[in-house]
Write an enzyme that holds these catalytic residues in place. Sequence first.
Site, mmCIF file in Angstrom:
data_model
loop_
_atom_site.group_PDB
_atom_site.id
_atom_site.type_symbol
_atom_site.label_atom_id
_atom_site.label_comp_id
_atom_site.label_asym_id
_atom_site.label_seq_id
_atom_site.Cartn_x
_atom_site.Cartn_y
_atom_site.Cartn_z
ATOM 1 N N SER A 1 0.866 -1.181 0.000
ATOM 2 C CA SER A 1 0.000 0.000 0.000
ATOM 3 C C SER A 1 0.896 1.223 0.000
ATOM 4 O O SER A 1 2.118 1.104 0.040
ATOM 5 C CB SER A 1 -0.871 0.011 1.257
ATOM 6 O OG SER A 1 -0.058 0.283 2.377
ATOM 7 N N LYS A 2 0.279 2.380 0.002
ATOM 8 C CA LYS A 2 1.038 3.623 0.048
ATOM 9 C C LYS A 2 1.988 3.658 1.236
ATOM 10 O O LYS A 2 3.052 4.251 1.194
ATOM 11 C CB LYS A 2 0.076 4.812 0.160
ATOM 12 C CG LYS A 2 -0.385 5.357 -1.162
ATOM 13 C CD LYS A 2 -0.365 6.873 -1.120
ATOM 14 C CE LYS A 2 -0.202 7.542 -2.458
ATOM 15 N NZ LYS A 2 -0.415 6.789 -3.645
ATOM 16 N N ARG A 3 1.567 2.992 2.306
ATOM 17 C CA ARG A 3 2.311 3.056 3.555
ATOM 18 C C ARG A 3 3.664 2.311 3.491
ATOM 19 O O ARG A 3 4.649 2.758 4.053
ATOM 20 C CB ARG A 3 1.434 2.443 4.648
ATOM 21 C CG ARG A 3 1.800 2.756 6.059
ATOM 22 C CD ARG A 3 0.825 2.070 6.999
ATOM 23 N NE ARG A 3 0.522 0.695 6.603
ATOM 24 C CZ ARG A 3 1.376 -0.315 6.701
ATOM 25 N NH1 ARG A 3 2.570 -0.132 7.198
ATOM 26 N NH2 ARG A 3 1.031 -1.530 6.304
#
Length: 487
Positions: free
Chosen positions: A258-260
């Site tokens: 994910s973006k994280r």
Amino acid sequence: MTSTRPVKVRFAPSPTGDLHVGNIRTALFDWAYARHTGGTFLFRIEDTDTTRVTDEYIQAAIDTLKWLGLQWDEGPEVGGSNGPYLQSQRLDIYAEWAQKFLNQGDAYHCYCSPDELEAVREEQRKANVAPGYNGHCRDLTSDQIAAFKAQGREAVVRMRMPDGTTTFTDEIRGDVTFDHKFVPDFVLVRADGSPLYTLAVAIDDILMGVTHVLRGEDLLSSTPRQIRVYQAMGVKLEDYPVFAHLPFVMGQDNAKLSKRNGEVSIAWYREQGYLPEAICNYLALLGWSPGDDRENISMKELTELFTVEKVHSSPARFDMKKLEAINGDKIRALSLEDFTTWTLPFLIKAKVITGTEEEIALVKQALPLIQERIVKLDEAPALLNFLFVKQFAVDADAVAKISDDAAKDILKRSEKELTALSVWNHETIEAALRASLIEELGLKPRIAFTALRIATTGSTISPPLFESMELLGKDACLTRISAALAL
Ligand code: GLU
């Protein structure tokens, strides 16, 4: 995979943002499977959620697929006999089928309000039972319906899920069974008349003649619902698409990417100067392998070798370092012509050049100097800037390194040697400087040449020094050295 019809594979993103690594891995496998089998690659935009999908994202998805070289045979811009390929242009089709399901008794109107549904969920949580619609409106009497309408309630259309189970053979996971206890009656059409994904995707896959659905594992649980829609449509079993759910892509930390835990948007990779063939090469080997441990694969080899049997069932881990290394390999493998074509936009965007013929000619001479050393195209502007700057400035940190007396000697000596050179090329420059600075003065090459590098290129990081000086030209080199001496 079993299906007697000519293969048709679809990629059907919902562009609620830029396409990300997971989407593209799916698109690549879809494309590769279609090309491997000589089938059709269909591209469909699932844009029924108008609150989240924008025209800009739709266009970006189209551009990204083109940029990657995943050309489709049916879909937006290309057309085809099963269009339109934007779901927002097919709303009447979904409405007709939903009405048919209502008429057949496969679906029903549900008048429960969001608050009532939430209250049911709350009770289910407390009772520790599987959450989901409780069937409240399944068998309303006409009086009950009239009462709801009188209250001004608006109905959604819900699919009736019979008791029992759904089993299908997933080409990657084998037989998968869902107990309908965990697949409650689901919404097909919202109160405002807009269709939900489950309805639209199932109808389109059937109407567009899709034979194979290769998609992310996150959609596995929607498969029994889609199969329920096929049943309500009266589709024959042999005309159901074959399903294959691709393993998740995980970040380095083993959590779903994910973006994280990793940069996920393909637009970001493009801006950084990753080549499409590097992205495709890397993603091809993310959850699939041709049966050996090769790390380099071309699009042609991928289409020759891609089979679903060789897709892994366990999650794949995304490794940015590996992608970088592959990108470096692909950059080194480019012809000078192609390397120039890829790099020019980066130089222009960074305002290193404006794009004149003269500049491009110099870029072409300089690119071989950096082709071996960069892993991403966006490194090129900083490395080549020194050749084009009108107002030459030396990096402040670098100045600190050349302001001592030794550096002054080095530069004075170099100035003298270089002024005397009648033939200006990297060989003559190197020979003159080595003889004078290293042999006569006994300096360490690192010290001698760092001072010169800073004086002529403005930085401690540059392409090879003597080649850089050759391209820069004698006058510019001498001007810069004397400017450095004046500092
Ligand atoms: N449109 C769906 C999504 O982007 C995928 C559709 C499918 O592959 O079934 O999540």
